[in-house]
Design an enzyme around this catalytic site. Structure first.
Site, PDB file in Angstrom:
ATOM      1  CG  ASN A   1      72.527  16.769 -29.232  1.00  0.00           C
ATOM      2  OD1 ASN A   1      71.659  15.916 -29.389  1.00  0.00           O
ATOM      3  ND2 ASN A   1      73.553  16.603 -28.412  1.00  0.00           N
ATOM      4  CD1 TRP A   2      66.485  19.614 -30.654  1.00  0.00           C
ATOM      5  CD2 TRP A   2      64.665  18.358 -31.055  1.00  0.00           C
ATOM      6  NE1 TRP A   2      65.674  20.319 -31.521  1.00  0.00           N
ATOM      7  CE2 TRP A   2      64.560  19.567 -31.785  1.00  0.00           C
ATOM      8  CE3 TRP A   2      63.656  17.421 -31.157  1.00  0.00           C
ATOM      9  CZ2 TRP A   2      63.451  19.845 -32.604  1.00  0.00           C
ATOM     10  CZ3 TRP A   2      62.558  17.699 -31.969  1.00  0.00           C
ATOM     11  CH2 TRP A   2      62.452  18.904 -32.681  1.00  0.00           C
ATOM     12  CE  LYS A   3      72.652  18.086 -24.778  1.00  0.00           C
ATOM     13  NZ  LYS A   3      73.733  18.208 -23.843  1.00  0.00           N
TER      14      LYS A   3
ATOM     15  CB  SER B   1      76.852  26.790 -22.145  1.00  0.00           C
ATOM     16  OG  SER B   1      76.774  25.724 -21.223  1.00  0.00           O
TER      17      SER B   1
ATOM     18  N   GLY C   1      72.820  22.410 -27.750  1.00  0.00           N
ATOM     19  CA  GLY C   1      72.018  21.433 -27.017  1.00  0.00           C
ATOM     20  C   GLY C   1      70.791  22.099 -26.408  1.00  0.00           C
ATOM     21  N   GLY C   2      70.884  22.451 -25.137  1.00  0.00           N
ATOM     22  CA  GLY C   2      69.745  22.994 -24.385  1.00  0.00           C
ATOM     23  C   GLY C   2      68.977  24.088 -25.109  1.00  0.00           C
TER      24      GLY C   2
ATOM     25  CD  GLU D   1      75.099  14.963 -23.101  1.00  0.00           C
ATOM     26  OE1 GLU D   1      74.204  14.567 -23.867  1.00  0.00           O
ATOM     27  OE2 GLU D   1      75.227  16.158 -22.760  1.00  0.00           O
TER      28      GLU D   1
ATOM     29  CD  GLU E   1      79.422  19.483 -28.415  1.00  0.00           C
ATOM     30  OE1 GLU E   1      78.543  20.346 -28.469  1.00  0.00           O
ATOM     31  OE2 GLU E   1      79.196  18.306 -28.122  1.00  0.00           O
TER      32      GLU E   1
ATOM     33  N   GLY F   1      76.104  22.066 -21.181  1.00  0.00           N
ATOM     34  CA  GLY F   1      74.966  22.039 -20.253  1.00  0.00           C
ATOM     35  C   GLY F   1      75.230  22.698 -18.913  1.00  0.00           C
TER      36      GLY F   1
ATOM     37  CG  HIS G   1      77.341  14.393 -27.468  1.00  0.00           C
ATOM     38  ND1 HIS G   1      77.265  14.438 -26.102  1.00  0.00           N
ATOM     39  CD2 HIS G   1      76.945  15.614 -27.919  1.00  0.00           C
ATOM     40  CE1 HIS G   1      76.831  15.634 -25.736  1.00  0.00           C
ATOM     41  NE2 HIS G   1      76.633  16.373 -26.825  1.00  0.00           N
TER      42      HIS G   1
HETATM   43  C1  PEP Z   1      75.583  19.438 -26.727  1.00  0.00           C
HETATM   44  O1  PEP Z   1      74.665  18.698 -26.425  1.00  0.00           O
HETATM   45  O2  PEP Z   1      76.408  19.056 -27.541  1.00  0.00           O
HETATM   46  C2  PEP Z   1      75.671  20.763 -26.127  1.00  0.00           C
HETATM   47  C3  PEP Z   1      76.590  21.579 -26.550  1.00  0.00           C
HETATM   48  O3  PEP Z   1      74.770  21.063 -25.133  1.00  0.00           O
HETATM   49  P1  PEP Z   1      74.513  22.511 -24.489  1.00  0.00           P
HETATM   50  O4  PEP Z   1      74.322  23.483 -25.627  1.00  0.00           O
HETATM   51  O5  PEP Z   1      73.251  22.346 -23.683  1.00  0.00           O
HETATM   52  O6  PEP Z   1      75.693  22.864 -23.659  1.00  0.00           O
END
Ligand code: PEP
Length: 245
Positions: free
Chosen positions: A8-10, A207, A228-229, A91, A161, A167, A89
């Site tokens: 997930n590049w957001k 994370s 994500g990150g 966010e 999640e 994040g 999600h």
């Molecule tokens: C996400 O965006 O769903 C996520 C899990 O982000 P991160 O890996 O950065 O915590």
């Protein structure tokens, strides 16, 4: 059942050049991977630029077409041969006011259009501290899956999640993830049946990095990861994919 690793590049990266370079590096890195499935979810506008890996969108609208300025429909995504859509999600829930009801409408629309859903659920730190984790997970599952048939649930991947882990660098422990994954399976089995619950893929996200990724698959009963990150660094992401083989 192959493990599923979702990137997930957001809202990243800022330029097409960076997006293409990141995609190509990931594609090259995962080209020899046989036992894991990789899905890249970039911002909408980059989707038509990419070929060679399964693609997913990060969101879509529940309507079909018309006067909905700024929205993207499931049909537009289908026309671009996009296979998955992330729905719910945290966010989207937090910054864009998406309720369980909206999430449910979006899930239905995506499925009716013939795409698959990555359905995100997870408790906030406050909900966890108040001892309400399972209550929240059960509500999000029951409301999000309202009216979804036994046939349709086969096209849904659930991503657990915990919001406090996204994040933050504070990834959920393997033990806690395992108990949440088991709980999610139990709720799905109550809504549908045991066979469906056993066959539903449940991912962990929050994370994830290459030094913790393998343990979620090996020891927490997760069928994959939502990253994500760490998915913005091709080398790191490719290591995560390898750990899930
Ligand atoms: C996400 O965006 O769903 C996520 C899990 O982000 P991160 O890996 O950065 O915590």
């Amino acid at each position: 059942m192959k493990n599923l690793i979702v990137a997930n590049w957001k809202l990243n990266p800022t330029t097409q050049k960076e997006a293409k370079s990141l995609f190509e590096k990931i594609k090259k890195g995962v080209s020899r991977i046989k036992n894991a499935e990789v899905i890249i979810c970039p911002p909408f506008v980059y989707l038509p630029l990419f070929k060679g890996l399964t693609l997913g969108a990060q969101n879509c609208f529940f309507g079909e077409k018309g006067a909905f300025t700024g929205e993207i429909s499931a049909s537009i995504l289908k026309d671009l041969k996009i296979e998955y859509v992330i729905i719910g999600h945290s966010e989207r829930r937090e910054y864009f006011g998406e309720t369980d009801e909206v999430v449910n409408k979006k899930i239905k629309k995506v499925l009716q259009t013939g795409l698959k859903v990555i359905f995100c659920i997870g408790e906030t730190a406050e909900e966890r501290d108040a001892g309400k984790k399972t209550e929240v997970l059960e509500r999000q599952l029951r409301e999000g899956l309202k009216g979804i048939t036994k046939e349709e649930i086969k096209k849904i991947v659930v991503a657990y999640e915990p919001v406090w882990a996204i994040g933050t660098g504070n990834n959920c422990s393997v033990d806690e993830t395992m108990s949440s994954v088991l709980f999610i399976r139990k709720v799905i089995s109550t809504i549908y049946n045991r066979g469906i619950a056993d066959n539903t893929r449940i991912l962990y996200g929050g994370s994830v990095k290459s030094d913790n990724s393998g343990s979620y698959i090996k020891n927490a009963g997760a069928n994959g990861l939502l990253v994500g990150g760490a998915s913005l660094n091709a080398e790191e992401f490719n290591k995560i994919v390898k750990s899930a083989e």
